[in-house]
Design a protein around this motif. Structure first.
Motif, short mmCIF file in Angstrom:
data_model
loop_
_atom_site.label_atom_id
_atom_site.label_comp_id
_atom_site.label_asym_id
_atom_site.label_seq_id
_atom_site.Cartn_x
_atom_site.Cartn_y
_atom_site.Cartn_z
N UNK A 89 1.57 -5.44 -8.67
CA UNK A 89 0.25 -4.99 -9.11
C UNK A 89 -0.87 -5.94 -8.72
N UNK A 90 -0.70 -7.23 -8.97
CA UNK A 90 -1.80 -8.16 -8.71
C UNK A 90 -2.17 -8.21 -7.23
N UNK A 91 -1.16 -8.26 -6.36
CA UNK A 91 -1.45 -8.28 -4.92
C UNK A 91 -2.03 -6.94 -4.48
N UNK A 92 -1.52 -5.87 -5.05
CA UNK A 92 -1.98 -4.54 -4.66
C UNK A 92 -3.45 -4.34 -5.03
N UNK A 93 -3.79 -4.63 -6.28
CA UNK A 93 -5.15 -4.36 -6.75
C UNK A 93 -6.17 -5.30 -6.10
N UNK A 94 -5.73 -6.46 -5.67
CA UNK A 94 -6.64 -7.41 -5.03
C UNK A 94 -6.97 -7.01 -3.60
N UNK A 95 -6.07 -6.29 -2.94
CA UNK A 95 -6.25 -6.02 -1.52
C UNK A 95 -6.46 -4.54 -1.19
N UNK A 96 -6.40 -3.66 -2.19
CA UNK A 96 -6.44 -2.22 -1.92
C UNK A 96 -7.79 -1.74 -1.45
N UNK A 97 -7.77 -0.82 -0.47
CA UNK A 97 -8.96 -0.11 -0.03
C UNK A 97 -8.56 1.33 0.26
N UNK A 98 -9.44 2.26 -0.10
CA UNK A 98 -9.10 3.67 0.08
C UNK A 98 -8.94 4.05 1.55
N UNK A 99 -9.60 3.30 2.44
CA UNK A 99 -9.57 3.65 3.85
C UNK A 99 -8.18 3.55 4.46
N UNK A 100 -7.33 2.69 3.88
CA UNK A 100 -5.98 2.56 4.44
C UNK A 100 -4.90 2.52 3.37
N UNK A 101 -5.25 2.93 2.13
CA UNK A 101 -4.26 2.82 1.08
C UNK A 101 -4.26 3.94 0.06
N UNK A 102 -4.78 5.11 0.44
CA UNK A 102 -4.85 6.22 -0.51
C UNK A 102 -3.48 6.58 -1.06
N UNK A 103 -2.52 6.76 -0.18
CA UNK A 103 -1.19 7.19 -0.60
C UNK A 103 -0.54 6.13 -1.51
N UNK A 104 -0.70 4.86 -1.16
CA UNK A 104 -0.13 3.82 -2.01
C UNK A 104 -0.77 3.80 -3.39
N UNK A 105 -2.09 4.02 -3.48
CA UNK A 105 -2.72 4.07 -4.80
C UNK A 105 -2.19 5.26 -5.60
N UNK A 106 -2.06 6.39 -4.93
CA UNK A 106 -1.51 7.57 -5.59
C UNK A 106 -0.12 7.27 -6.15
N UNK A 107 0.69 6.57 -5.36
CA UNK A 107 2.05 6.24 -5.78
C UNK A 107 2.07 5.17 -6.87
N UNK A 108 1.21 4.17 -6.75
CA UNK A 108 1.17 3.11 -7.77
C UNK A 108 0.74 3.66 -9.12
N UNK A 109 -0.27 4.50 -9.14
CA UNK A 109 -0.70 5.12 -10.40
C UNK A 109 0.42 5.98 -10.97
N UNK A 110 1.07 6.74 -10.10
CA UNK A 110 2.15 7.64 -10.54
C UNK A 110 3.32 6.88 -11.13
N UNK A 111 3.74 5.82 -10.44
CA UNK A 111 4.85 5.00 -10.94
C UNK A 111 4.47 4.34 -12.26
N UNK A 112 3.23 3.86 -12.34
CA UNK A 112 2.77 3.24 -13.58
C UNK A 112 2.83 4.19 -14.75
N UNK A 113 2.49 5.44 -14.52
CA UNK A 113 2.55 6.46 -15.58
C UNK A 113 4.00 6.72 -15.98
N UNK A 114 4.87 6.89 -14.99
CA UNK A 114 6.27 7.18 -15.30
C UNK A 114 6.96 6.02 -16.01
N UNK A 115 6.62 4.79 -15.62
CA UNK A 115 7.27 3.61 -16.20
C UNK A 115 6.54 3.12 -17.46
N UNK A 116 5.48 3.82 -17.83
CA UNK A 116 4.76 3.53 -19.07
C UNK A 116 4.32 2.08 -19.15
#
Length: 246
Positions: A89-116
């Motif tokens: 999470x820390x590395x992801x949120x520090x470096x994420x940009x929608x221009x090259x990481x839309x799918x990863x953000x979609x997946x990270x949010x989804x996994x976060x929801x499933x794993x509570x």
């Protein structure tokens, strides 16, 4: 434990995990060294130290994500996968940009929801989205499930292919959950792979296949309160992640 994705074998997934674990150690050591150089005013490379640190953190993000997917595909425990996710999470949120990481953000949010995951960690994802808001129906739907103060709900999608089907899943659930589930089943069976998988890694001559997973489908099942019993053995559907701690 049983493989979740049988398009690679246990040894293959383990090899990927070990490769990226070794890479992580090297990246983290490099960052520590560069920070020390930065304090002393020494440039190690032609590019600025801080620029190299940023790009190295992007490599760390990708390495942790490869490990996470490989662990899940190999059949590792959800608890072990959660531990890697929290490091990511820390590395992801520090470096994420929608221009090259839309799918990863979609997946990270989804996994976060499933794993509570806890609110503090989920908020890091929300803050990253705020900085570079993609104004996307799926991302807004995922965030609003965990944050009641997230008022915006875009009616559009950044990527219609293959996610247009999920817009239908969301809207159908308001009227008929059975129809919504049927639409999701069709998405998983006939549409997700064609639209979401750009490179068929399981066909490569190199051992690069870490797994194919529609994590967003699992998150929507939880959000929309769909009965996913018929999806249990559906390829690409993360059933046991959906039912973690139930």
């Amino acid at each position: 434990m049983k493989l979740r994705d049988e398009l690679n074998n246990r040894e293959g997934y383990q090899e990927i995990i070990e490769f990226y674990t070794s890479s992580i150690n090297e990246y983290e050591q490099e960052i520590e060294l560069l920070l020390e150089y930065e304090k002393k005013g020494i440039q190690k490379y032609s590019n600025p130290n801080l620029e190299i640190i940023k790009s190295t953190k992007e490599e760390l993000r990708n390495a942790y994500y490869k490990i996470l997917k490989s662990m899940y595909s190999k059949g590792d425990t959800i608890e072990g996968i959660l531990a890697i996710y929290l490091k990511l999470i820390s590395y992801f949120t520090e470096t994420w940009k929608k221009s090259n990481g839309y799918v990863q953000m979609l997946e990270m949010l989804s996994i976060g929801i499933m794993l509570k995951i806890g609110d503090k960690d989920f908020k890091l994802l929300i803050e990253a989205v705020k900085k570079d808001d993609p104004q996307d129906l799926l991302i807004d739907t995922l965030i609003s499930y965990r944050d009641e103060n997230w008022k915006q709900l875009s009616g559009k999608l950044m990527w219609n292919k293959p996610y247009k089907a999920l817009q239908e899943v969301i809207f159908l659930a308001k009227e008929d959950k059975n129809l919504s589930l049927e639409r999701l089943h069709k998405y998983l069976k006939k549409e997700w792979f064609r639209g979401a998988v750009e490179i068929q890694t399981h066909k490569s001559k190199f051992n690069i296949h870490s797994g194919y997973w529609s994590f967003e489908s699992g998150a929507l099942v939880k959000i929309l309160e769909l009965d996913d019993a018929t999806l249990k053995d559906q390829q690409y559907y993360p059933y046991d992640m959906v039912h973690y701690k139930e």
